[in-house]
Design an enzyme around this catalytic site. Structure first.
Site, mmCIF file in Angstrom:
data_model
loop_
_atom_site.group_PDB
_atom_site.id
_atom_site.type_symbol
_atom_site.label_atom_id
_atom_site.label_comp_id
_atom_site.label_asym_id
_atom_site.label_seq_id
_atom_site.Cartn_x
_atom_site.Cartn_y
_atom_site.Cartn_z
ATOM 1 N N LYS A 181 0.955 -1.634 0.016
ATOM 2 C CA LYS A 181 -0.044 -0.251 0.162
ATOM 3 C C LYS A 181 0.897 1.441 0.010
ATOM 4 O O LYS A 181 1.643 1.694 0.576
ATOM 5 C CB LYS A 181 -0.476 0.250 1.411
ATOM 6 C CG LYS A 181 -2.537 0.870 1.017
ATOM 7 C CD LYS A 181 -2.145 2.479 0.830
ATOM 8 C CE LYS A 181 -1.971 3.321 2.296
ATOM 9 N NZ LYS A 181 -2.216 4.833 2.132
ATOM 10 N N GLY A 233 7.148 5.069 8.016
ATOM 11 C CA GLY A 233 5.787 5.475 8.387
ATOM 12 C C GLY A 233 6.126 6.020 9.831
ATOM 13 O O GLY A 233 7.395 6.812 10.815
ATOM 14 N N SER A 234 5.387 6.933 10.631
ATOM 15 C CA SER A 234 5.145 7.916 11.522
ATOM 16 C C SER A 234 5.474 6.715 13.051
ATOM 17 O O SER A 234 4.246 5.954 12.853
ATOM 18 C CB SER A 234 4.631 8.929 11.530
ATOM 19 O OG SER A 234 2.699 8.478 11.199
ATOM 20 N N THR A 235 5.411 7.668 13.521
ATOM 21 C CA THR A 235 5.920 7.215 15.444
ATOM 22 C C THR A 235 4.473 7.271 15.552
ATOM 23 O O THR A 235 3.655 5.942 15.843
ATOM 24 C CB THR A 235 6.473 7.476 16.135
ATOM 25 O OG1 THR A 235 8.358 7.229 16.000
ATOM 26 C CG2 THR A 235 6.295 6.836 17.524
ATOM 27 N N GLY A 238 2.815 3.843 13.787
ATOM 28 C CA GLY A 238 3.566 2.518 13.985
ATOM 29 C C GLY A 238 2.858 1.825 15.160
ATOM 30 O O GLY A 238 2.816 0.594 15.339
ATOM 31 N N GLU A 255 10.164 0.645 11.035
ATOM 32 C CA GLU A 255 10.510 1.534 10.816
ATOM 33 C C GLU A 255 9.866 2.992 10.775
ATOM 34 O O GLU A 255 9.562 3.478 9.867
ATOM 35 C CB GLU A 255 11.257 1.120 9.653
ATOM 36 C CG GLU A 255 12.635 2.205 9.524
ATOM 37 C CD GLU A 255 12.878 3.730 8.753
ATOM 38 O OE1 GLU A 255 12.659 4.838 9.593
ATOM 39 O OE2 GLU A 255 12.787 3.661 7.500
ATOM 40 N N CYS A 289 13.403 10.362 8.338
ATOM 41 C CA CYS A 289 12.946 9.653 9.325
ATOM 42 C C CYS A 289 14.717 10.025 9.335
ATOM 43 O O CYS A 289 14.637 10.507 10.880
ATOM 44 C CB CYS A 289 12.506 8.304 8.574
ATOM 45 S SG CYS A 289 13.599 7.262 7.664
ATOM 46 N N GLU A 386 9.488 15.634 15.803
ATOM 47 C CA GLU A 386 10.034 15.263 14.244
ATOM 48 C C GLU A 386 9.615 16.577 13.123
ATOM 49 O O GLU A 386 8.281 16.561 13.580
ATOM 50 C CB GLU A 386 10.099 14.533 13.578
ATOM 51 C CG GLU A 386 10.889 14.129 12.371
ATOM 52 C CD GLU A 386 10.289 12.969 12.129
ATOM 53 O OE1 GLU A 386 10.738 11.721 11.239
ATOM 54 O OE2 GLU A 386 8.914 11.313 12.282
#
Length: 475
Positions: A181, A233-235, A238, A255, A289, A386
Protein backbone atom coordinates in the site's frame (compact mmCIF):
# COMPACT_ATOMS: atom_id res chain seq x y z
CA UNK A 1 31.68 37.12 -8.81
CA UNK A 2 28.37 35.22 -8.52
CA UNK A 3 27.40 32.94 -11.37
CA UNK A 4 23.70 32.63 -12.15
CA UNK A 5 22.35 29.31 -13.37
CA UNK A 6 20.22 29.29 -16.48
CA UNK A 7 17.10 27.11 -16.21
CA UNK A 8 17.77 23.46 -17.05
CA UNK A 9 14.38 21.75 -16.92
CA UNK A 10 14.02 18.02 -17.38
CA UNK A 11 11.43 17.10 -19.99
CA UNK A 12 8.09 15.65 -18.89
CA UNK A 13 7.70 14.00 -22.29
CA UNK A 14 9.49 10.85 -21.11
CA UNK A 15 6.47 10.07 -18.90
CA UNK A 16 2.99 9.28 -20.11
CA UNK A 17 0.70 9.75 -17.10
CA UNK A 18 -2.69 8.12 -17.51
CA UNK A 19 -5.84 10.08 -16.59
CA UNK A 20 -6.75 7.35 -14.10
CA UNK A 21 -5.20 4.29 -12.46
CA UNK A 22 -6.73 1.16 -10.97
CA UNK A 23 -5.58 -1.26 -8.30
CA UNK A 24 -3.05 -3.95 -9.28
CA UNK A 25 -4.40 -7.29 -8.12
CA UNK A 26 -3.54 -10.77 -9.37
CA UNK A 27 -1.44 -9.50 -12.26
CA UNK A 28 -3.86 -6.97 -13.72
CA UNK A 29 -5.30 -3.53 -13.08
CA UNK A 30 -8.81 -3.42 -11.68
CA UNK A 31 -11.32 -0.94 -10.30
CA UNK A 32 -11.48 -0.14 -6.60
CA UNK A 33 -14.56 -0.19 -4.42
CA UNK A 34 -13.78 3.05 -2.61
CA UNK A 35 -14.07 6.65 -3.76
CA UNK A 36 -11.27 7.50 -6.20
CA UNK A 37 -8.87 10.26 -5.18
CA UNK A 38 -6.53 12.63 -7.01
CA UNK A 39 -2.78 12.83 -6.75
CA UNK A 40 -1.28 16.28 -7.33
CA UNK A 41 2.06 17.81 -8.22
CA UNK A 42 3.10 19.60 -5.01
CA UNK A 43 5.20 22.11 -6.96
CA UNK A 44 2.26 23.36 -9.01
CA UNK A 45 -0.87 21.93 -7.31
CA UNK A 46 -1.96 20.51 -10.69
CA UNK A 47 -3.83 17.22 -10.67
CA UNK A 48 -1.70 14.48 -12.18
CA UNK A 49 -4.15 11.57 -12.19
CA UNK A 50 -7.16 10.02 -10.52
CA UNK A 51 -6.34 6.89 -8.54
CA UNK A 52 -8.60 4.05 -7.44
CA UNK A 53 -9.24 3.57 -3.73
CA UNK A 54 -9.23 0.07 -2.27
CA UNK A 55 -11.89 -0.88 0.25
CA UNK A 56 -11.89 -3.93 2.53
CA UNK A 57 -13.25 -6.18 -0.23
CA UNK A 58 -10.38 -5.11 -2.51
CA UNK A 59 -7.87 -5.83 0.26
CA UNK A 60 -9.48 -9.27 0.62
CA UNK A 61 -9.01 -9.89 -3.11
CA UNK A 62 -5.40 -8.77 -3.03
CA UNK A 63 -4.50 -10.94 -0.03
CA UNK A 64 -6.29 -13.91 -1.59
CA UNK A 65 -4.34 -13.43 -4.82
CA UNK A 66 -1.07 -13.25 -2.89
CA UNK A 67 -1.99 -16.37 -0.90
CA UNK A 68 -2.82 -18.29 -4.07
CA UNK A 69 0.47 -17.25 -5.72
CA UNK A 70 2.52 -18.06 -2.62
CA UNK A 71 2.43 -21.81 -3.12
CA UNK A 72 3.93 -21.65 -6.60
CA UNK A 73 6.33 -18.76 -5.94
CA UNK A 74 7.78 -20.17 -2.72
CA UNK A 75 8.27 -23.56 -4.40
CA UNK A 76 10.49 -22.09 -7.12
CA UNK A 77 14.22 -22.68 -6.69
CA UNK A 78 15.98 -19.59 -5.42
CA UNK A 79 17.89 -19.27 -8.69
CA UNK A 80 14.59 -19.04 -10.58
CA UNK A 81 13.25 -16.32 -8.27
CA UNK A 82 16.54 -14.51 -8.74
CA UNK A 83 15.99 -14.37 -12.50
CA UNK A 84 12.80 -12.35 -11.98
CA UNK A 85 14.52 -9.98 -9.55
CA UNK A 86 17.43 -9.46 -11.93
CA UNK A 87 14.95 -8.81 -14.73
CA UNK A 88 13.08 -6.23 -12.63
CA UNK A 89 16.36 -4.51 -11.74
CA UNK A 90 17.40 -4.26 -15.38
CA UNK A 91 14.02 -2.86 -16.43
CA UNK A 92 14.27 -0.25 -13.65
CA UNK A 93 17.63 0.78 -15.08
CA UNK A 94 16.20 0.92 -18.60
CA UNK A 95 13.27 3.06 -17.43
CA UNK A 96 15.34 5.10 -14.97
CA UNK A 97 14.73 8.50 -16.55
CA UNK A 98 10.99 7.91 -16.75
CA UNK A 99 10.81 6.75 -13.13
CA UNK A 100 12.88 9.71 -11.90
CA UNK A 101 10.62 12.22 -13.64
CA UNK A 102 7.49 10.49 -12.35
CA UNK A 103 8.86 10.47 -8.79
CA UNK A 104 9.68 14.16 -8.91
CA UNK A 105 6.32 15.14 -10.38
CA UNK A 106 4.39 13.18 -7.76
CA UNK A 107 6.63 13.83 -4.75
CA UNK A 108 8.18 17.30 -5.25
CA UNK A 109 11.80 16.29 -4.68
CA UNK A 110 14.47 17.70 -7.03
CA UNK A 111 14.97 15.71 -10.22
CA UNK A 112 18.68 15.56 -9.45
CA UNK A 113 17.95 13.53 -6.31
CA UNK A 114 15.41 11.24 -8.00
CA UNK A 115 17.82 10.66 -10.90
CA UNK A 116 21.10 10.31 -8.99
CA UNK A 117 20.02 8.80 -5.65
CA UNK A 118 16.57 7.23 -5.55
CA UNK A 119 16.30 5.29 -8.80
CA UNK A 120 19.90 3.94 -8.80
CA UNK A 121 19.39 2.70 -5.22
CA UNK A 122 16.11 1.05 -6.22
CA UNK A 123 17.82 -0.94 -8.96
CA UNK A 124 20.75 -1.73 -6.64
CA UNK A 125 18.42 -3.23 -4.02
CA UNK A 126 16.83 -5.57 -6.54
CA UNK A 127 20.23 -6.60 -7.87
CA UNK A 128 21.51 -7.18 -4.34
CA UNK A 129 18.61 -9.33 -3.16
CA UNK A 130 18.53 -11.22 -6.44
CA UNK A 131 21.99 -12.39 -5.46
CA UNK A 132 20.71 -13.68 -2.12
CA UNK A 133 17.73 -15.63 -3.50
CA UNK A 134 19.66 -18.87 -4.02
CA UNK A 135 21.95 -18.45 -0.98
CA UNK A 136 19.45 -18.22 1.88
CA UNK A 137 20.82 -21.36 3.49
CA UNK A 138 24.12 -19.52 3.95
CA UNK A 139 22.67 -16.29 5.37
CA UNK A 140 23.09 -17.41 8.97
CA UNK A 141 19.43 -18.11 9.71
CA UNK A 142 19.61 -21.88 9.69
CA UNK A 143 20.23 -24.45 6.93
CA UNK A 144 16.69 -24.37 5.50
CA UNK A 145 14.94 -21.07 6.27
CA UNK A 146 11.39 -20.85 4.95
CA UNK A 147 9.37 -17.88 3.68
CA UNK A 148 6.64 -16.54 5.94
CA UNK A 149 3.81 -16.26 3.42
CA UNK A 150 1.96 -13.05 2.52
CA UNK A 151 3.67 -9.79 3.42
CA UNK A 152 1.63 -6.62 3.96
CA UNK A 153 3.81 -3.61 3.26
CA UNK A 154 2.84 0.01 3.90
CA UNK A 155 5.25 2.69 2.68
CA UNK A 156 5.53 6.49 3.11
CA UNK A 157 5.57 9.41 0.70
CA UNK A 158 9.12 10.70 1.22
CA UNK A 159 10.95 7.97 -0.79
CA UNK A 160 8.08 6.16 -2.54
CA UNK A 161 10.01 4.00 -4.98
CA UNK A 162 13.01 3.42 -2.74
CA UNK A 163 10.85 2.29 0.20
CA UNK A 164 9.04 -0.05 -2.19
CA UNK A 165 12.37 -1.61 -3.19
CA UNK A 166 13.55 -1.92 0.42
CA UNK A 167 10.48 -4.02 1.16
CA UNK A 168 9.55 -5.90 -1.99
CA UNK A 169 13.05 -7.04 -3.03
CA UNK A 170 13.94 -9.05 0.12
CA UNK A 171 10.37 -10.36 0.43
CA UNK A 172 10.42 -11.84 -3.08
CA UNK A 173 13.97 -13.12 -2.74
CA UNK A 174 12.91 -15.12 0.33
CA UNK A 175 9.89 -16.61 -1.45
CA UNK A 176 7.11 -14.46 0.01
CA UNK A 177 4.32 -12.76 -1.92
CA UNK A 178 3.37 -9.14 -1.35
CA UNK A 179 0.46 -6.75 -0.97
CA UNK A 180 1.84 -3.21 -0.92
CA UNK A 181 0.00 0.00 0.00
CA UNK A 182 1.78 3.18 -1.18
CA UNK A 183 1.16 6.59 0.39
CA UNK A 184 -1.98 8.37 -0.76
CA UNK A 185 -0.04 11.42 -2.00
CA UNK A 186 2.59 9.47 -3.99
CA UNK A 187 1.11 6.36 -5.64
CA UNK A 188 2.34 6.81 -9.21
CA UNK A 189 5.76 5.15 -9.10
CA UNK A 190 4.30 2.15 -7.27
CA UNK A 191 1.76 1.78 -10.06
CA UNK A 192 4.57 2.14 -12.61
CA UNK A 193 6.35 -0.64 -10.74
CA UNK A 194 3.25 -2.79 -11.24
CA UNK A 195 3.73 -2.30 -14.99
CA UNK A 196 7.37 -3.35 -14.58
CA UNK A 197 6.26 -6.55 -12.84
CA UNK A 198 4.07 -7.35 -15.85
CA UNK A 199 6.90 -6.45 -18.22
CA UNK A 200 9.26 -8.77 -16.30
CA UNK A 201 6.79 -11.64 -16.54
CA UNK A 202 6.39 -11.94 -12.78
CA UNK A 203 3.69 -14.53 -12.04
CA UNK A 204 0.28 -13.06 -11.27
CA UNK A 205 -0.41 -12.45 -7.59
CA UNK A 206 3.22 -12.35 -6.45
CA UNK A 207 3.06 -8.54 -6.18
CA UNK A 208 -0.23 -6.73 -5.59
CA UNK A 209 -0.62 -2.98 -5.09
CA UNK A 210 -3.63 -1.43 -3.40
CA UNK A 211 -3.93 2.36 -3.27
CA UNK A 212 -5.91 4.46 -0.85
CA UNK A 213 -5.76 6.45 2.41
CA UNK A 214 -4.74 5.30 5.86
CA UNK A 215 -7.92 3.23 6.20
CA UNK A 216 -6.75 1.02 3.33
CA UNK A 217 -3.43 0.42 5.06
CA UNK A 218 -5.20 -0.31 8.36
CA UNK A 219 -7.42 -2.91 6.66
CA UNK A 220 -4.35 -4.54 5.11
CA UNK A 221 -2.40 -4.66 8.38
CA UNK A 222 -5.35 -6.14 10.27
CA UNK A 223 -6.18 -8.74 7.61
CA UNK A 224 -6.11 -12.27 9.06
CA UNK A 225 -4.56 -13.65 5.86
CA UNK A 226 -1.36 -11.65 6.31
CA UNK A 227 1.73 -13.29 7.83
CA UNK A 228 4.15 -10.35 7.90
CA UNK A 229 3.69 -6.60 8.34
CA UNK A 230 6.35 -4.09 7.28
CA UNK A 231 5.71 -0.40 7.85
CA UNK A 232 7.71 2.76 7.34
CA UNK A 233 6.14 6.00 8.51
CA UNK A 234 5.24 8.00 11.58
CA UNK A 235 5.66 6.79 15.13
CA UNK A 236 1.99 7.51 15.80
CA UNK A 237 0.83 5.11 13.08
CA UNK A 238 3.53 2.63 14.11
CA UNK A 239 2.00 2.49 17.60
CA UNK A 240 -1.43 1.79 16.09
CA UNK A 241 0.01 -1.04 14.01
CA UNK A 242 1.76 -2.52 17.05
CA UNK A 243 -1.53 -2.49 18.95
CA UNK A 244 -3.35 -4.08 16.00
CA UNK A 245 -0.98 -7.04 15.69
CA UNK A 246 -0.25 -7.48 19.42
CA UNK A 247 -0.92 -11.00 20.61
CA UNK A 248 -1.10 -12.42 17.11
CA UNK A 249 1.23 -14.52 15.01
CA UNK A 250 2.24 -11.82 12.51
CA UNK A 251 5.88 -10.93 12.25
CA UNK A 252 6.37 -7.15 12.29
CA UNK A 253 9.06 -4.63 11.40
CA UNK A 254 8.56 -0.91 12.00
CA UNK A 255 10.80 1.89 10.73
CA UNK A 256 9.43 5.06 12.28
CA UNK A 257 10.38 8.66 13.05
CA UNK A 258 13.68 10.18 14.04
CA UNK A 259 15.32 13.25 15.54
CA UNK A 260 18.93 12.60 14.64
CA UNK A 261 21.87 14.45 16.12
CA UNK A 262 24.66 15.57 13.78
CA UNK A 263 27.63 16.11 16.11
CA UNK A 264 30.54 18.32 15.03
CA UNK A 265 33.72 18.38 17.14
CA UNK A 266 36.27 21.20 17.12
CA UNK A 267 38.79 19.14 15.10
CA UNK A 268 36.28 18.31 12.34
CA UNK A 269 37.06 19.22 8.71
CA UNK A 270 34.83 22.31 8.67
CA UNK A 271 33.99 22.60 4.98
CA UNK A 272 33.26 18.88 4.76
CA UNK A 273 31.10 19.09 7.88
CA UNK A 274 29.08 21.98 6.42
CA UNK A 275 28.33 19.91 3.32
CA UNK A 276 27.32 17.01 5.55
CA UNK A 277 25.04 19.24 7.60
CA UNK A 278 23.35 20.54 4.45
CA UNK A 279 22.95 17.02 3.08
CA UNK A 280 21.75 15.82 6.46
CA UNK A 281 18.78 18.17 6.80
CA UNK A 282 18.03 19.83 3.44
CA UNK A 283 18.25 16.72 1.25
CA UNK A 284 14.72 15.87 0.05
CA UNK A 285 13.43 19.04 1.80
CA UNK A 286 14.13 17.41 5.14
CA UNK A 287 11.53 14.72 4.38
CA UNK A 288 13.88 12.07 5.74
CA UNK A 289 13.23 10.01 8.87
CA UNK A 290 16.96 9.90 9.63
CA UNK A 291 17.54 13.61 8.84
CA UNK A 292 20.20 15.35 10.93
CA UNK A 293 17.67 17.82 12.30
CA UNK A 294 19.64 18.55 15.50
CA UNK A 295 23.10 20.04 14.99
CA UNK A 296 25.29 19.62 18.07
CA UNK A 297 28.37 21.79 17.63
CA UNK A 298 31.39 22.16 19.94
CA UNK A 299 31.25 25.59 21.60
CA UNK A 300 34.72 26.78 20.46
CA UNK A 301 33.76 26.50 16.76
CA UNK A 302 30.10 27.49 16.95
CA UNK A 303 30.48 30.97 15.43
CA UNK A 304 32.88 29.84 12.69
CA UNK A 305 30.70 26.87 11.73
CA UNK A 306 27.46 28.86 11.69
CA UNK A 307 29.04 31.59 9.54
CA UNK A 308 30.19 28.97 7.03
CA UNK A 309 26.80 27.27 7.11
CA UNK A 310 24.95 30.52 6.41
CA UNK A 311 27.26 31.24 3.48
CA UNK A 312 26.55 27.78 2.08
CA UNK A 313 22.77 28.05 2.54
CA UNK A 314 22.78 31.33 0.64
CA UNK A 315 23.86 29.35 -2.44
CA UNK A 316 21.04 26.76 -2.27
CA UNK A 317 18.57 27.01 -5.13
CA UNK A 318 14.94 26.57 -4.06
CA UNK A 319 12.28 26.13 -6.73
CA UNK A 320 11.10 24.01 -9.64
CA UNK A 321 11.93 20.37 -8.77
CA UNK A 322 12.13 19.55 -12.48
CA UNK A 323 15.06 21.95 -12.91
CA UNK A 324 18.36 20.05 -12.74
CA UNK A 325 19.92 22.98 -10.85
CA UNK A 326 17.40 22.88 -7.99
CA UNK A 327 18.69 21.90 -4.55
CA UNK A 328 15.48 22.16 -2.48
CA UNK A 329 12.14 21.26 -4.03
CA UNK A 330 8.53 21.42 -2.90
CA UNK A 331 7.01 20.24 0.37
CA UNK A 332 5.02 17.10 -0.40
CA UNK A 333 1.56 18.30 0.66
CA UNK A 334 -0.43 21.16 2.14
CA UNK A 335 -0.88 19.11 5.34
CA UNK A 336 2.87 18.64 5.75
CA UNK A 337 3.52 22.33 5.04
CA UNK A 338 1.04 23.23 7.80
CA UNK A 339 2.84 20.89 10.21
CA UNK A 340 6.23 22.45 9.44
CA UNK A 341 4.81 25.97 9.79
CA UNK A 342 3.25 25.14 13.15
CA UNK A 343 6.50 23.82 14.61
CA UNK A 344 8.56 26.70 13.26
CA UNK A 345 6.15 29.20 14.81
CA UNK A 346 6.43 27.28 18.08
CA UNK A 347 10.22 27.56 17.90
CA UNK A 348 10.01 31.33 17.60
CA UNK A 349 7.40 31.54 20.37
CA UNK A 350 9.64 29.55 22.72
CA UNK A 351 12.51 31.98 22.20
CA UNK A 352 14.78 30.40 19.58
CA UNK A 353 16.23 32.64 16.85
CA UNK A 354 15.11 31.85 13.31
CA UNK A 355 17.19 32.51 10.18
CA UNK A 356 16.65 31.70 6.52
CA UNK A 357 18.63 32.72 3.44
CA UNK A 358 17.02 35.16 1.04
CA UNK A 359 15.10 33.20 -1.57
CA UNK A 360 12.07 33.80 -3.75
CA UNK A 361 9.51 31.06 -3.35
CA UNK A 362 7.10 30.23 -6.20
CA UNK A 363 3.57 31.55 -5.83
CA UNK A 364 1.89 28.20 -6.47
CA UNK A 365 2.69 24.94 -4.78
CA UNK A 366 3.88 24.05 -1.29
CA UNK A 367 7.17 25.66 -0.30
CA UNK A 368 9.26 26.34 2.77
CA UNK A 369 12.61 28.10 2.83
CA UNK A 370 15.63 26.37 4.43
CA UNK A 371 15.57 27.42 8.07
CA UNK A 372 18.12 27.41 10.91
CA UNK A 373 17.28 27.95 14.58
CA UNK A 374 19.94 29.03 17.08
CA UNK A 375 19.52 29.57 20.79
CA UNK A 376 17.64 26.28 20.97
CA UNK A 377 17.02 24.59 24.33
CA UNK A 378 16.49 20.84 24.64
CA UNK A 379 12.99 21.53 25.96
CA UNK A 380 11.90 23.34 22.77
CA UNK A 381 9.45 21.51 20.52
CA UNK A 382 11.74 21.99 17.51
CA UNK A 383 14.44 20.05 19.43
CA UNK A 384 12.07 17.29 20.58
CA UNK A 385 9.53 16.72 17.82
CA UNK A 386 10.14 15.48 14.29
CA UNK A 387 9.56 18.43 11.94
CA UNK A 388 10.06 16.41 8.75
CA UNK A 389 10.98 19.54 6.84
CA UNK A 390 13.99 21.76 5.99
CA UNK A 391 14.44 23.02 9.57
CA UNK A 392 17.68 22.70 11.55
CA UNK A 393 17.97 23.23 15.32
CA UNK A 394 21.44 24.16 16.62
CA UNK A 395 22.62 23.24 20.12
CA UNK A 396 26.13 23.31 21.62
CA UNK A 397 28.24 21.04 23.81
CA UNK A 398 31.57 21.25 25.66
CA UNK A 399 32.63 17.64 26.18
CA UNK A 400 32.09 14.35 24.33
CA UNK A 401 30.08 13.06 27.29
CA UNK A 402 27.75 16.06 27.07
CA UNK A 403 27.37 15.52 23.33
CA UNK A 404 26.33 11.90 23.93
CA UNK A 405 23.91 12.91 26.67
CA UNK A 406 22.23 15.53 24.47
CA UNK A 407 22.19 13.30 21.40
CA UNK A 408 20.49 10.50 23.34
CA UNK A 409 18.01 12.87 25.00
CA UNK A 410 15.22 11.95 22.61
CA UNK A 411 12.56 9.25 22.41
CA UNK A 412 13.91 8.40 18.95
CA UNK A 413 16.98 6.40 17.98
CA UNK A 414 17.25 6.03 14.24
CA UNK A 415 20.51 7.69 13.21
CA UNK A 416 23.36 10.01 14.20
CA UNK A 417 26.42 11.61 12.65
CA UNK A 418 29.88 12.26 14.12
CA UNK A 419 32.40 14.69 12.62
CA UNK A 420 35.97 14.47 13.91
CA UNK A 421 39.44 13.57 12.69
CA UNK A 422 40.02 11.14 15.58
CA UNK A 423 39.13 7.56 14.79
CA UNK A 424 39.16 6.62 18.48
CA UNK A 425 36.59 9.33 19.21
CA UNK A 426 34.35 8.07 16.39
CA UNK A 427 34.39 4.56 17.88
CA UNK A 428 33.87 5.91 21.42
CA UNK A 429 30.85 7.94 20.30
CA UNK A 430 29.35 5.17 18.14
CA UNK A 431 29.51 2.80 21.10
CA UNK A 432 27.47 5.20 23.25
CA UNK A 433 24.97 6.72 20.82
CA UNK A 434 21.59 4.97 20.94
CA UNK A 435 21.03 5.06 17.21
CA UNK A 436 20.57 2.28 14.67
CA UNK A 437 22.92 3.96 12.18
CA UNK A 438 25.92 6.15 13.04
CA UNK A 439 27.65 7.91 10.15
CA UNK A 440 31.23 9.11 10.54
CA UNK A 441 32.32 12.22 8.61
CA UNK A 442 29.36 11.81 6.27
CA UNK A 443 25.56 11.69 6.48
CA UNK A 444 22.60 10.16 4.65
CA UNK A 445 24.67 7.50 2.89
CA UNK A 446 22.77 4.34 1.98
CA UNK A 447 23.85 1.04 0.51
CA UNK A 448 21.88 -2.16 -0.12
CA UNK A 449 24.50 -4.13 1.81
CA UNK A 450 24.12 -2.05 4.98
CA UNK A 451 21.25 -2.69 7.44
CA UNK A 452 19.05 0.24 8.45
CA UNK A 453 16.69 0.59 11.41
CA UNK A 454 16.22 2.14 14.82
CA UNK A 455 15.81 1.85 18.55
CA UNK A 456 13.18 3.14 20.96
CA UNK A 457 10.35 5.04 19.22
CA UNK A 458 12.17 4.79 15.89
CA UNK A 459 10.91 1.21 15.62
CA UNK A 460 12.43 -2.24 15.49
CA UNK A 461 13.78 -4.61 12.89
CA UNK A 462 16.28 -3.96 10.12
CA UNK A 463 15.98 -3.42 6.38
CA UNK A 464 18.85 -3.83 3.95
CA UNK A 465 21.82 -6.15 3.96
CA UNK A 466 21.80 -9.72 5.15
CA UNK A 467 19.84 -8.57 8.20
CA UNK A 468 16.95 -7.51 5.95
CA UNK A 469 16.35 -11.14 4.97
CA UNK A 470 15.54 -12.24 8.51
CA UNK A 471 12.31 -10.23 8.60
CA UNK A 472 10.94 -12.33 5.73
CA UNK A 473 12.07 -15.78 6.86
CA UNK A 474 10.70 -18.27 9.36
CA UNK A 475 13.89 -18.89 11.32
Amino acid sequence: MRFEYAPAPESRDVVEIQPSYGLFIDGRFTDGGGTAFKTVNPATEETLAEVACADEADVDRAVAAARKAFGTWSALPGAERAKYLFRIARIIQERARELAVLETLDNGKPIRESRDVDVPLVAAHFFYYAGWADKLAYAGFGPAPRPLGVAAQVIPWNFPLMMLAWKIAPALACGNTVVLKPAETTPLTALAFAEICVQAGLPAGVVNIVTGPGATGAALVAHPGVDKVAFTGSTRVGREIARTVAGGRKKVTLELGGKAANIVFEDAPLDQAVEGIVNGIFFNQGHVCCAGSRLLVAEPIQDELLAALRRRLATLRVGDPMDKNTDVGAINSAAQLARITELVEAGEAEGATRWSPACDLPERGYWFAPTVFTGVAQSHRIAREEVFGPVLSVLTFRTPAEAVEKANNTPYGLSAGVWTEKGSRILWMADRLRAGVVWANTFNRFDPVSPFGGYKESGYGREGGRHGLEAYLDV
